[in-house]
Design a protein around this motif. Structure first.
Motif, PDB file in Angstrom:
ATOM      1  N   VAL A  33      -5.179  -1.530  -8.891  1.00  0.00           N
ATOM      2  CA  VAL A  33      -4.764  -2.818  -9.527  1.00  0.00           C
ATOM      3  C   VAL A  33      -5.142  -2.824 -10.868  1.00  0.00           C
ATOM      4  O   VAL A  33      -4.347  -3.160 -11.724  1.00  0.00           O
ATOM      5  CB  VAL A  33      -5.180  -3.891  -8.509  1.00  0.00           C
ATOM      6  CG1 VAL A  33      -4.822  -5.152  -9.542  1.00  0.00           C
ATOM      7  CG2 VAL A  33      -4.571  -3.983  -7.245  1.00  0.00           C
ATOM      8  N   LEU A  46      -2.783  -0.658 -12.987  1.00  0.00           N
ATOM      9  CA  LEU A  46      -1.234  -1.426 -13.321  1.00  0.00           C
ATOM     10  C   LEU A  46      -1.329  -2.885 -13.818  1.00  0.00           C
ATOM     11  O   LEU A  46      -0.454  -3.336 -13.997  1.00  0.00           O
ATOM     12  CB  LEU A  46      -0.794  -1.726 -11.599  1.00  0.00           C
ATOM     13  CG  LEU A  46      -0.272  -0.579 -10.923  1.00  0.00           C
ATOM     14  CD1 LEU A  46      -0.302  -0.882  -9.600  1.00  0.00           C
ATOM     15  CD2 LEU A  46       0.615   0.335 -11.719  1.00  0.00           C
ATOM     16  N   ALA A  76       4.868  -0.225 -14.831  1.00  0.00           N
ATOM     17  CA  ALA A  76       4.939   0.792 -13.402  1.00  0.00           C
ATOM     18  C   ALA A  76       4.600   2.108 -13.664  1.00  0.00           C
ATOM     19  O   ALA A  76       4.969   2.956 -14.401  1.00  0.00           O
ATOM     20  CB  ALA A  76       6.487   0.435 -12.846  1.00  0.00           C
ATOM     21  N   ILE A 116      -2.554   2.649  -1.549  1.00  0.00           N
ATOM     22  CA  ILE A 116      -1.093   1.942  -2.071  1.00  0.00           C
ATOM     23  C   ILE A 116      -0.560   1.339  -1.042  1.00  0.00           C
ATOM     24  O   ILE A 116      -0.010   0.108  -1.201  1.00  0.00           O
ATOM     25  CB  ILE A 116      -0.221   3.016  -2.981  1.00  0.00           C
ATOM     26  CG1 ILE A 116      -0.944   3.459  -4.064  1.00  0.00           C
ATOM     27  CG2 ILE A 116       1.127   2.404  -3.396  1.00  0.00           C
ATOM     28  CD1 ILE A 116      -0.468   4.767  -4.852  1.00  0.00           C
ATOM     29  N   VAL A 121       1.181  -4.940  -4.626  1.00  0.00           N
ATOM     30  CA  VAL A 121       2.121  -4.275  -5.412  1.00  0.00           C
ATOM     31  C   VAL A 121       3.415  -4.076  -4.780  1.00  0.00           C
ATOM     32  O   VAL A 121       3.569  -4.407  -3.563  1.00  0.00           O
ATOM     33  CB  VAL A 121       1.576  -2.832  -5.623  1.00  0.00           C
ATOM     34  CG1 VAL A 121       0.341  -2.996  -6.338  1.00  0.00           C
ATOM     35  CG2 VAL A 121       1.456  -2.326  -4.400  1.00  0.00           C
ATOM     36  N   GLN A 122       4.500  -3.679  -5.847  1.00  0.00           N
ATOM     37  CA  GLN A 122       5.798  -3.453  -5.110  1.00  0.00           C
ATOM     38  C   GLN A 122       6.378  -2.043  -5.355  1.00  0.00           C
ATOM     39  O   GLN A 122       5.696  -1.213  -6.560  1.00  0.00           O
ATOM     40  CB  GLN A 122       6.952  -4.408  -5.773  1.00  0.00           C
ATOM     41  CG  GLN A 122       6.649  -5.873  -5.539  1.00  0.00           C
ATOM     42  CD  GLN A 122       7.564  -6.839  -6.091  1.00  0.00           C
ATOM     43  OE1 GLN A 122       8.291  -6.144  -6.967  1.00  0.00           O
ATOM     44  NE2 GLN A 122       7.580  -7.923  -5.999  1.00  0.00           N
ATOM     45  N   VAL A 170       5.213   2.202  -8.777  1.00  0.00           N
ATOM     46  CA  VAL A 170       4.564   1.208  -8.325  1.00  0.00           C
ATOM     47  C   VAL A 170       4.195   0.245  -9.502  1.00  0.00           C
ATOM     48  O   VAL A 170       3.874   0.841 -10.443  1.00  0.00           O
ATOM     49  CB  VAL A 170       3.209   2.014  -7.746  1.00  0.00           C
ATOM     50  CG1 VAL A 170       2.277   0.705  -7.068  1.00  0.00           C
ATOM     51  CG2 VAL A 170       3.218   3.014  -6.866  1.00  0.00           C
ATOM     52  N   GLN A 171       4.465  -1.028  -9.159  1.00  0.00           N
ATOM     53  CA  GLN A 171       4.229  -2.134 -10.011  1.00  0.00           C
ATOM     54  C   GLN A 171       3.415  -3.383  -9.346  1.00  0.00           C
ATOM     55  O   GLN A 171       3.666  -3.529  -8.158  1.00  0.00           O
ATOM     56  CB  GLN A 171       5.510  -2.657 -10.489  1.00  0.00           C
ATOM     57  CG  GLN A 171       5.654  -3.498 -11.654  1.00  0.00           C
ATOM     58  CD  GLN A 171       6.809  -3.779 -12.252  1.00  0.00           C
ATOM     59  OE1 GLN A 171       7.916  -3.487 -11.631  1.00  0.00           O
ATOM     60  NE2 GLN A 171       6.800  -4.131 -13.549  1.00  0.00           N
ATOM     61  N   LEU A 172       2.702  -3.658 -10.338  1.00  0.00           N
ATOM     62  CA  LEU A 172       1.723  -5.076  -9.526  1.00  0.00           C
ATOM     63  C   LEU A 172       2.783  -6.106  -9.682  1.00  0.00           C
ATOM     64  O   LEU A 172       3.462  -6.317 -10.360  1.00  0.00           O
ATOM     65  CB  LEU A 172       0.759  -5.176 -10.878  1.00  0.00           C
ATOM     66  CG  LEU A 172      -0.382  -6.054 -10.501  1.00  0.00           C
ATOM     67  CD1 LEU A 172      -1.229  -5.457  -9.422  1.00  0.00           C
ATOM     68  CD2 LEU A 172      -1.176  -6.187 -11.807  1.00  0.00           C
ATOM     69  N   ASP A 173       2.466  -7.168  -8.531  1.00  0.00           N
ATOM     70  CA  ASP A 173       3.078  -8.315  -8.230  1.00  0.00           C
ATOM     71  C   ASP A 173       2.352  -9.293  -8.849  1.00  0.00           C
ATOM     72  O   ASP A 173       1.413  -9.761  -8.381  1.00  0.00           O
ATOM     73  CB  ASP A 173       3.522  -8.330  -6.829  1.00  0.00           C
ATOM     74  CG  ASP A 173       4.320  -9.451  -6.614  1.00  0.00           C
ATOM     75  OD1 ASP A 173       4.300 -10.412  -7.366  1.00  0.00           O
ATOM     76  OD2 ASP A 173       4.833  -9.604  -5.427  1.00  0.00           O
TER      77      ASP A 173
END
Length: 105
Positions: A22, A25, A30, A51, A60-61, A71-74
């Motif tokens: 986290v 990110l 991403a 992950i 994450v998304q 992978v991207q932090l929400d």
């Protein structure tokens, strides 16, 4: 957001490896799985498992980009966790203020 969903966010953040992911990110970019799992001190398979735990908690998304998965932090999920902490903090501030007033009387 439900109490269960908030609990899942904090549970996901409770693991040092997931917290490190986290943190990587947190600047908003991403990263692909390979970049993200680099130097975590665990196998690539272990990183994928960590992950996936973050995905399950909606922290994450995953976004397929060609042959890679980014992978991207929400940020919305993290904001909801932050809002929960802020509500607790406000309650404690109120209680501490009442205690202070009581002891000063």
């Amino acid at each position: 957001m439900s109490q269960l969903a908030i609990a899942q966010i904090f549970k996901a953040l409770g693991d040092p490896v997931r917290l490190q992911i986290v943190q990587r990110l947190s600047n908003g970019t991403a990263l692909c799985m390979g970049e993200l799992s680099k130097d975590l001190g665990i196998s690539r398979q272990g990183a994928r498992k960590q992950i996936q735990a973050l995905v399950s908690a909606k922290v994450v998304q995953l976004h397929p980009v060609g042959r890679e998965v980014k992978v991207q932090l929400d940020a919305v999920a993290l904001q909801q966790g932050r809002d929960f902490i802020a509500r607790l903090e406000a309650q404690w501030d109120k209680r501490l203020q009442a205690l202070k007033q009581f002891t000063e009387q």
